[in-house]
Design a protein around this motif. Structure first.
Motif, PDB file in Angstrom:
ATOM      1  N   ASP A  12      -4.044   3.592 -11.057  1.00 56.09           N
ATOM      2  CA  ASP A  12      -3.914   4.266 -12.350  1.00 56.09           C
ATOM      3  C   ASP A  12      -5.033   5.262 -12.639  1.00 56.09           C
ATOM      4  O   ASP A  12      -5.053   5.895 -13.699  1.00 56.09           O
ATOM      5  N   SER A  36       1.339   3.621 -11.610  1.00 52.89           N
ATOM      6  CA  SER A  36       1.486   2.253 -12.093  1.00 52.89           C
ATOM      7  C   SER A  36       2.365   1.445 -11.149  1.00 52.89           C
ATOM      8  O   SER A  36       3.161   1.999 -10.379  1.00 52.89           O
ATOM      9  N   ALA A  37       2.226   0.123 -11.233  1.00 51.43           N
ATOM     10  CA  ALA A  37       3.060  -0.771 -10.438  1.00 51.43           C
ATOM     11  C   ALA A  37       4.520  -0.643 -10.839  1.00 51.43           C
ATOM     12  O   ALA A  37       5.422  -0.689 -10.004  1.00 51.43           O
ATOM     13  N   GLU A  38       4.734  -0.457 -12.143  1.00 47.63           N
ATOM     14  CA  GLU A  38       6.107  -0.333 -12.642  1.00 47.63           C
ATOM     15  C   GLU A  38       6.797   0.896 -12.063  1.00 47.63           C
ATOM     16  O   GLU A  38       7.968   0.842 -11.662  1.00 47.63           O
ATOM     17  N   ASP A  39       6.059   2.018 -11.992  1.00 48.98           N
ATOM     18  CA  ASP A  39       6.631   3.239 -11.416  1.00 48.98           C
ATOM     19  C   ASP A  39       6.953   3.050  -9.937  1.00 48.98           C
ATOM     20  O   ASP A  39       7.968   3.543  -9.436  1.00 48.98           O
ATOM     21  N   LEU A  41       7.786   0.227  -8.409  1.00 48.08           N
ATOM     22  CA  LEU A  41       8.981  -0.606  -8.274  1.00 48.08           C
ATOM     23  C   LEU A  41      10.257   0.194  -8.533  1.00 48.08           C
ATOM     24  O   LEU A  41      11.291  -0.044  -7.912  1.00 48.08           O
ATOM     25  N   LEU A  42      10.180   1.164  -9.426  1.00 46.79           N
ATOM     26  CA  LEU A  42      11.335   2.006  -9.719  1.00 46.79           C
ATOM     27  C   LEU A  42      11.603   2.998  -8.593  1.00 46.79           C
ATOM     28  O   LEU A  42      12.751   3.358  -8.326  1.00 46.79           O
ATOM     29  N   GLY A  59      -1.179  -2.327 -17.411  1.00 46.45           N
ATOM     30  CA  GLY A  59       0.168  -2.854 -17.196  1.00 46.45           C
ATOM     31  C   GLY A  59       0.155  -3.906 -16.107  1.00 46.45           C
ATOM     32  O   GLY A  59      -0.762  -4.733 -16.023  1.00 46.45           O
ATOM     33  N   MET A  60       1.151  -3.877 -15.249  1.00 49.62           N
ATOM     34  CA  MET A  60       1.227  -4.851 -14.162  1.00 49.62           C
ATOM     35  C   MET A  60       0.050  -4.674 -13.214  1.00 49.62           C
ATOM     36  O   MET A  60      -0.228  -3.573 -12.747  1.00 49.62           O
ATOM     37  N   LEU A  65       2.073  -7.118  -8.735  1.00 55.95           N
ATOM     38  CA  LEU A  65       3.007  -6.301  -7.947  1.00 55.95           C
ATOM     39  C   LEU A  65       3.190  -6.907  -6.563  1.00 55.95           C
ATOM     40  O   LEU A  65       4.318  -6.984  -6.056  1.00 55.95           O
ATOM     41  N   GLU A  68       5.496  -9.765  -6.784  1.00 56.23           N
ATOM     42  CA  GLU A  68       6.871  -9.329  -7.019  1.00 56.23           C
ATOM     43  C   GLU A  68       7.511  -8.839  -5.725  1.00 56.23           C
ATOM     44  O   GLU A  68       8.690  -9.094  -5.464  1.00 56.23           O
ATOM     45  N   ARG A  72      10.822 -10.327  -3.831  1.00 49.95           N
ATOM     46  CA  ARG A  72      11.980  -9.496  -3.458  1.00 49.95           C
ATOM     47  C   ARG A  72      12.222  -9.451  -1.956  1.00 49.95           C
ATOM     48  O   ARG A  72      13.194  -8.863  -1.492  1.00 49.95           O
TER      49      ARG A  72
END
Length: 205
Positions: A12, A36-39, A41-42, A59-60, A65, A68, A72
């Motif tokens: 970040d 970010s970790a969220e970005d 994953l997307l 965030g995450m 991550l 996660e 998965r």
């Protein structure tokens, strides 16, 4: 260096992220960076490569991550990037299958050598995981009765023995066996056995 791999950066800190991307691109790597970790994953779609992951982010977290990705079933190897105070967290990340970790600030040669070492055998592992994921997806499409037949087929029983064990007709066994072969996308028993071997731990758990 193989051009088929992608080096992913998740950090970040924009200045650090852009500086690291510039270094890696200059060394000939294909780079994809995320803030970010969220970005990540997307945006991640099972590409062969490795992940440079900062431990502490808004965030995450990097550790979350990593967990996660394990959940998965992703095969991408993770190199944790840590600050001086994050070493205990990095050790935990190593227990969660990270291949290594490197402390900030680091020498350019150190990160380049670590990345290349990580990528040396990632292609074969990545392809094996893709095959296993595809085989498991096919296996999960089998009906309960097809699973019964499939398990007895791979145990070595003939159609007559399967029919007796399940108390169904040989014709019914043949129909279910044909459907198993079709759904597993194989034509021969040897091919079915190869696919089942890839997912043996998953289907026995």
């Amino acid at each position: 260096m193989s051009t088929q791999h992608t080096v992913f950066i998740v950090d970040d800190n924009q200045d650090f992220r852009e500086s690291l991307a510039w270094l890696l691109e200059g060394a000939g790597y294909t780079v994809k960076a995320f803030e970010s970790a969220e970005d990540f994953l997307l945006g991640y779609r099972q590409e062969s490569g490795c992940l440079l992951l900062d431990v502490r982010m808004t965030g995450m977290s990097g550790l979350a991550l990593q967990q996660e990705l394990i959940k998965r079933g992703e095969i991408i190897p993770v190199i944790m990037i840590t600050g001086h105070g994050d070493v205990p967290v990095a050790v935990q990340a190593m227990k969660n299958q990270a291949v290594d970790f490197i402390e900030k600030p680091f020498e350019d040669t150190a990160i380049l050598e670590l990345i290349q070492k990580t990528l040396d055998d990632v292609g074969e592992k990545f392809n094996q995981q893709k095959e296993a994921n595809a085989a498991l997806a096919c296996w999960n499409q089998l009906s309960r009765r097809e699973l019964d037949v499939a398990k007895l087929v791979i145990s070595g029983l003939a159609n007559r023995e399967i029919a007796e064990k399940l108390d169904i007709s040989i014709k019914t066994v043949e129909i279910h066996r044909s459907r198993v072969m079709s759904k597993m996308k194989v034509k021969r028993l040897a091919e079915l056995m190869e696919k089942v071997t890839l997912i043996k731990s998953e289907i026995e758990s």
